[in-house]
Design a protein around this motif. Structure first.
Motif, PDB file in Angstrom:
ATOM      1  N   LYS A   1      39.738  20.823 135.566  1.00 41.25           N
ATOM      2  CA  LYS A   1      40.302  19.680 133.723  1.00 41.25           C
ATOM      3  C   LYS A   1      41.334  21.192 133.217  1.00 41.25           C
ATOM      4  N   ARG A   2      42.346  20.615 132.181  1.00 43.57           N
ATOM      5  CA  ARG A   2      43.374  21.238 131.707  1.00 43.57           C
ATOM      6  C   ARG A   2      42.985  22.295 130.490  1.00 43.57           C
ATOM      7  N   ILE A   3      42.680  22.904 130.243  1.00 50.02           N
ATOM      8  CA  ILE A   3      42.258  24.206 129.025  1.00 50.02           C
ATOM      9  C   ILE A   3      43.726  24.524 128.898  1.00 50.02           C
ATOM     10  N   LEU A   4      43.949  24.795 126.553  1.00 52.61           N
ATOM     11  CA  LEU A   4      45.274  25.165 126.327  1.00 52.61           C
ATOM     12  C   LEU A   4      44.767  25.929 125.622  1.00 52.61           C
ATOM     13  N   PHE A   5      44.755  27.368 126.117  1.00 49.04           N
ATOM     14  CA  PHE A   5      44.435  28.893 124.965  1.00 49.04           C
ATOM     15  C   PHE A   5      45.569  28.994 124.592  1.00 49.04           C
ATOM     16  N   VAL A   6      45.386  29.157 122.587  1.00 45.02           N
ATOM     17  CA  VAL A   6      46.312  29.556 121.783  1.00 45.02           C
ATOM     18  C   VAL A   6      45.366  31.277 121.335  1.00 45.02           C
ATOM     19  N   ASP A   7      46.540  32.146 121.611  1.00 43.67           N
ATOM     20  CA  ASP A   7      46.172  33.480 121.165  1.00 43.67           C
ATOM     21  C   ASP A   7      47.157  34.209 121.387  1.00 43.67           C
TER      22      ASP A   7
ATOM     23  N   PHE B   1      49.567  17.130 128.540  1.00 39.97           N
ATOM     24  CA  PHE B   1      47.842  16.180 128.537  1.00 39.97           C
ATOM     25  C   PHE B   1      47.396  17.849 128.579  1.00 39.97           C
ATOM     26  N   PHE B   2      46.148  17.880 128.130  1.00 41.56           N
ATOM     27  CA  PHE B   2      44.645  19.167 128.022  1.00 41.56           C
ATOM     28  C   PHE B   2      43.782  18.178 127.542  1.00 41.56           C
ATOM     29  N   ASP B   3      42.456  18.452 128.245  1.00 42.99           N
ATOM     30  CA  ASP B   3      41.253  17.875 128.360  1.00 42.99           C
ATOM     31  C   ASP B   3      40.342  18.802 127.037  1.00 42.99           C
ATOM     32  N   LEU B   4      40.734  19.987 126.783  1.00 39.40           N
ATOM     33  CA  LEU B   4      40.512  20.765 126.161  1.00 39.40           C
ATOM     34  C   LEU B   4      41.750  22.040 124.966  1.00 39.40           C
TER      35      LEU B   4
ATOM     36  N   ILE C   1      32.608  25.377 126.587  1.00 35.72           N
ATOM     37  CA  ILE C   1      33.878  24.942 126.951  1.00 35.72           C
ATOM     38  C   ILE C   1      33.171  23.672 127.897  1.00 35.72           C
ATOM     39  N   GLN C   2      32.920  24.405 128.738  1.00 34.76           N
ATOM     40  CA  GLN C   2      31.624  23.369 129.523  1.00 34.76           C
ATOM     41  C   GLN C   2      30.927  22.394 129.468  1.00 34.76           C
ATOM     42  N   ALA C   3      29.871  22.589 127.709  1.00 35.16           N
ATOM     43  CA  ALA C   3      29.354  21.406 126.758  1.00 35.16           C
ATOM     44  C   ALA C   3      30.495  20.229 126.595  1.00 35.16           C
ATOM     45  N   HIS C   4      31.700  20.867 126.595  1.00 36.75           N
ATOM     46  CA  HIS C   4      32.418  19.792 124.899  1.00 36.75           C
ATOM     47  C   HIS C   4      32.805  18.985 126.999  1.00 36.75           C
ATOM     48  N   LEU C   5      33.273  19.409 127.902  1.00 37.98           N
ATOM     49  CA  LEU C   5      33.688  18.407 128.869  1.00 37.98           C
ATOM     50  C   LEU C   5      33.280  17.767 129.591  1.00 37.98           C
ATOM     51  N   ARG C   6      31.883  18.152 129.346  1.00 40.34           N
ATOM     52  CA  ARG C   6      30.820  17.315 130.032  1.00 40.34           C
ATOM     53  C   ARG C   6      31.192  16.361 128.810  1.00 40.34           C
ATOM     54  N   ARG C   7      30.410  16.161 127.927  1.00 39.53           N
ATOM     55  CA  ARG C   7      30.046  15.168 126.960  1.00 39.53           C
ATOM     56  C   ARG C   7      30.947  14.325 127.050  1.00 39.53           C
ATOM     57  N   GLN C   8      32.923  15.197 127.106  1.00 41.66           N
ATOM     58  CA  GLN C   8      33.714  13.405 127.519  1.00 41.66           C
ATOM     59  C   GLN C   8      33.395  12.881 128.335  1.00 41.66           C
ATOM     60  N   GLU C   9      32.950  13.193 130.269  1.00 41.79           N
ATOM     61  CA  GLU C   9      32.647  13.323 130.591  1.00 41.79           C
ATOM     62  C   GLU C   9      31.312  11.675 130.380  1.00 41.79           C
TER      63      GLU C   9
END
Lengths: 238, 238
Positions: free
Chosen positions: B3-9, B46-49, B113-121
């Motif tokens: 999955k594609r993650i965008l990390f901003v810091d 496009f990002f998944d999270l 992060i994985q919890a959110h992705l899992r739920r999306q699925e």
DNA sequence: CGGGGTTCTTAATAATTCTTTATAATTGCG
DNA sequence: CGCAATTATAAAGAATTATTAAGAACCCCG
């Protein structure tokens, strides 16, 4: 009626306190005082979200989660006094969606619950089977984005379609340009003339004699409720 | 492909550290060092999270969230040194989905992060790729890589087939070109016009009157959910 | 190793949609 | 009737999407 929440904790005072706050937030709360009770309730009722305390005598929250995950697909939020990262990771790994450590600020719990419910809405919106709109001989199908007049398909652009759908949903009401622009275009800045132009496009394409879209001078536009008889004739002669 | 993650810091060392860990977890990470950069990237990819640091010079994470929420529907996770409950509540109120305070345990970030992705699925699962898809009179058989319309076989190229399968699996949703390109072509660099061309090829071969594949102006494409009767006619006349 | 054909990509051109700007027509009122 | 406000129409410009065509990459078969 608000969303349904199941709150599971073996501390009766917390149960009472939290269920009050959640009710105030417009949610319907069902409580359980033990893992066993929770499992039983879950078999019988549907919930939009479940909050589980981890440390309970008898069946722990973790075990409840492990058992219902797979059957129930609503978000699960853990509550625990243990703030060790390993426990959090283990909890989330079991298929939970969030983890909050005690003591917590009530408002944060509410905010997190609502964040999950909001996401559920956004991802899998309950589509009230978007009903087909029909007024007079004009028929609009939101599902397929199609419009027909007296059975003949009419081809509209996206904005024209959205505008027509908006007018038909609010048929009978006089809608100001400002309101139309705000609701259909969803921006604050812009030219209200844009509305007039799309109204004109609609009239050209499916209402050449202004039978459906009336101009209310000084106020806005109005889509007639029932069409047919009361033929008024257009205002402008050209 | 992860999955594609965008990390901003705006802290380069955290950026490096976290992106390493997330990559190890099988995720594809894209980083941005400022709110401005993030906004630009989000417009194009496009990002998944998305993970947003709140305290950044220039455009803050909160502001980035406020601006993209509405356009982007992926989960948003805030990162902040402030652990005041009020900030957390405000962050979540802006439409974010989670909030983690610094310093944090890397594994917890990954787990969340994985919890959110899992739920999306779980909530919006892509329909199982193996089953036969049928919408209207179009029938697609992944097993045999064949497509038929009203019983007559239609011959498609590989990419055309994959694109059609993707559209049909996600029928009803409006899919942006970026997302289609990423999911079907599985590369980041490339011309989005490629998507348009294959869409056109599909339309020529099995949808000459645009009954199934709709263009959503300014957004992308959409495969109708139910189709059939109400033949509409294309928008463009030539 | 090639040839022949198909498929994919890139680039350029055409068509469409949306918005803005400008101009004409209509209404309300004195 | 004439003026001002409002609405309608027309036309131009910018942004987005569709189509066409040509070159590059690929695959199958000899």
């Amino acid at each position: 009626m608000g969303k349904r929440i199941l709150f599971v904790d073996d501390d009766a005072s917390i149960l009472l306190l939290v269920s009050d706050v959640l009710s105030d937030a417009g949610l319907t709360v069902r409580t359980a005082g033990s893992g066993e009770e929770a499992l039983e309730i879950i078999q019988q009722e549907f919930f939009d979200l479940i909050v589980l305390d981890i440390m309970m005598k008898g069946i722990s929250g973790l075990e409840v989660c492990a058992r219902i995950r797979g059957q129930v697909e609503c978000p699960i939020l853990f509550l625990s006094a243990k703030d060790d990262a390993r426990d959090i990771i283990r909890g989330l790994g079991l298929g939970a969606d969030d983890y909050l450590t005690k003591p917590f600020v009530l408002e944060e719990l509410v905010a997190r619950i609502q964040a999950h419910l909001r996401r559920q809405e956004r991802i899998a919106p309950q589509r009230p089977p978007q009903s087909i709109l029909q007024i007079g001989e004009i028929c609009l199908n939101p599902e397929e984005m199609t419009v027909s007049k007296a059975g003949n398909p009419v081809s509209l652009s996206t904005k024209e379609f959205e505008l027509l759908a908006y007018l038909m949903r609010n048929a009978g009401q006089t809608l100001s340009r400002e309101r139309i622009f705000r609701d259909v275009w969803k921006t604050d800045f812009g030219d209200l003339g844009t509305v007039a132009i799309n109204i004109k496009n609609l009239r050209v394409k499916l209402d050449p004699d202004w039978s459906y879209i009336k101009t209310v001078w000084g106020s806005g536009y109005r889509f007639v409720t029932r069409s047919g008889y009361a033929e008024e004739g257009k205002h402008y002669e050209h």
